[in-house]
Design a protein around this motif. Sequence first.
Motif, PDB file in Angstrom:
ATOM      1  N   THR A 255      93.250  52.849  46.470  1.00 43.28           N
ATOM      2  CA  THR A 255      92.904  53.942  45.561  1.00 43.28           C
ATOM      3  C   THR A 255      93.672  53.768  44.256  1.00 43.28           C
ATOM      4  O   THR A 255      94.905  53.636  44.264  1.00 43.28           O
ATOM      5  CB  THR A 255      93.269  55.302  46.188  1.00 43.28           C
ATOM      6  N   PRO A 256      92.991  53.721  43.122  1.00 42.57           N
ATOM      7  CA  PRO A 256      93.687  53.477  41.855  1.00 42.57           C
ATOM      8  C   PRO A 256      94.546  54.662  41.423  1.00 42.57           C
ATOM      9  O   PRO A 256      94.259  55.814  41.777  1.00 42.57           O
ATOM     10  CB  PRO A 256      92.539  53.251  40.865  1.00 42.57           C
ATOM     11  N   THR A 262      94.663  61.022  30.117  1.00 45.02           N
ATOM     12  CA  THR A 262      94.092  59.958  29.274  1.00 45.02           C
ATOM     13  C   THR A 262      92.799  59.380  29.840  1.00 45.02           C
ATOM     14  O   THR A 262      92.079  58.648  29.145  1.00 45.02           O
ATOM     15  CB  THR A 262      95.091  58.814  29.118  1.00 45.02           C
ATOM     16  N   GLY A 263      92.517  59.669  31.103  1.00 46.40           N
ATOM     17  CA  GLY A 263      91.317  59.116  31.720  1.00 46.40           C
ATOM     18  C   GLY A 263      91.462  57.664  32.126  1.00 46.40           C
ATOM     19  O   GLY A 263      90.457  56.971  32.334  1.00 46.40           O
ATOM     20  N   LEU A 264      92.704  57.183  32.275  1.00 46.40           N
ATOM     21  CA  LEU A 264      92.939  55.781  32.608  1.00 46.40           C
ATOM     22  C   LEU A 264      93.134  55.612  34.113  1.00 46.40           C
ATOM     23  O   LEU A 264      93.925  56.320  34.738  1.00 46.40           O
ATOM     24  CB  LEU A 264      94.181  55.270  31.877  1.00 46.40           C
ATOM     25  N   LEU A 265      92.419  54.654  34.676  1.00 45.47           N
ATOM     26  CA  LEU A 265      92.550  54.282  36.083  1.00 45.47           C
ATOM     27  C   LEU A 265      93.220  52.912  36.156  1.00 45.47           C
ATOM     28  O   LEU A 265      92.834  51.990  35.427  1.00 45.47           O
ATOM     29  CB  LEU A 265      91.182  54.236  36.761  1.00 45.47           C
ATOM     30  N   THR A 266      94.198  52.778  37.045  1.00 39.74           N
ATOM     31  CA  THR A 266      94.966  51.537  37.131  1.00 39.74           C
ATOM     32  C   THR A 266      95.123  51.139  38.587  1.00 39.74           C
ATOM     33  O   THR A 266      95.476  51.967  39.438  1.00 39.74           O
ATOM     34  CB  THR A 266      96.368  51.715  36.504  1.00 39.74           C
ATOM     35  N   THR A 267      94.886  49.852  38.859  1.00 43.17           N
ATOM     36  CA  THR A 267      95.041  49.368  40.226  1.00 43.17           C
ATOM     37  C   THR A 267      95.476  47.909  40.225  1.00 43.17           C
ATOM     38  O   THR A 267      95.042  47.131  39.367  1.00 43.17           O
ATOM     39  CB  THR A 267      93.721  49.521  41.017  1.00 43.17           C
TER      40      THR A 267
END
Length: 325
Positions: A255-256, A262-267
């Motif tokens: 799960t990122p 900010t709407g940023l997804l990181t994985t």
Amino acid sequence: MSHAIRAESLMKRYGGTVALDGIDLEVPAGKVVGVLGPNGAGKTTTVRILATLLRPDSGRATVGGYDVVRDPVRVRSLIGLTGQYASVDDDLSGAENLVLIGRLLDLSRAEAKARAAELLEQFGLVEAATRSIKTYSGGMRRRLDLAASLVGRPRVLYLDEPTTGLDPHARKEMWQVIRRLVAEGATVLLTTQYLEEADQLADRITVIDHGRVVADGRPDELKRRVAGQTLQVRPTSFADLDAVSGILTELTGTTPARDDDTGLLTTPVTDSVLLSTLVRRLNDADITADELALRLPSLDEVFIALTGKRSENDAEDTARKGILA
């Protein structure tokens, strides 16, 4: 590959304090090796030993094949040193400083003047050549200090935090000078706490902490070793965050991390091919993204992971920008 500098098991104590605890270091000829570490890690002690200014308690080091303890005079004939603070004489002009150093290196007066003129031209200091050093800016002083270390045409150059105290513009000017010296065949050992500087200049990086080497490798190797790659996605529409998060979870099995501000997804990812797969999945779902990138960790993140500390100068830069938490 020939090595201009080689150190093996260097030890140095100051009373009960261990400054170096078995340092190993190799610098290939014609390359730049950056030495990173927090304050007190042993960087400057290492440079002082390699410059024959300090004797190790044990271990061995050679420069150009000459032992720094048994053949210090030959070593000194090969090296130039720019320390953390300008070593020029404030009461002399730029030209007078360089001529003085040339004379101390046994150049004739004519040779010393010719070499000074050459270096002043090379470092963009011709117009300031006859001015007192007291009138120089910080960047000009550092350029003159580096020029002074080159009067004897050294094959090996030690730069001990050469851009400390310089503004970003002056720092980048120094980087250009260093790159030019390396292109002309110089070997450089660079100590710095500006991690961007090491990332920009160094072919290899050695990280030391508490007098020991804790990591060594090319900058990208260290980044991959510490954290690997990270995939970042910022959907154009916040309404698509859940959908994109689901796609990333399906592709990576993780799960990122999600920043709802900010709407940023990181994985984290291990396969760079995943990026093209993600692009196809987003296109099939009719989802657009304002940001879509694979990135390695910054050298600052590597430094923190290896030493548990933030680089002092990088922390100061961040605080100056007003974004230090």
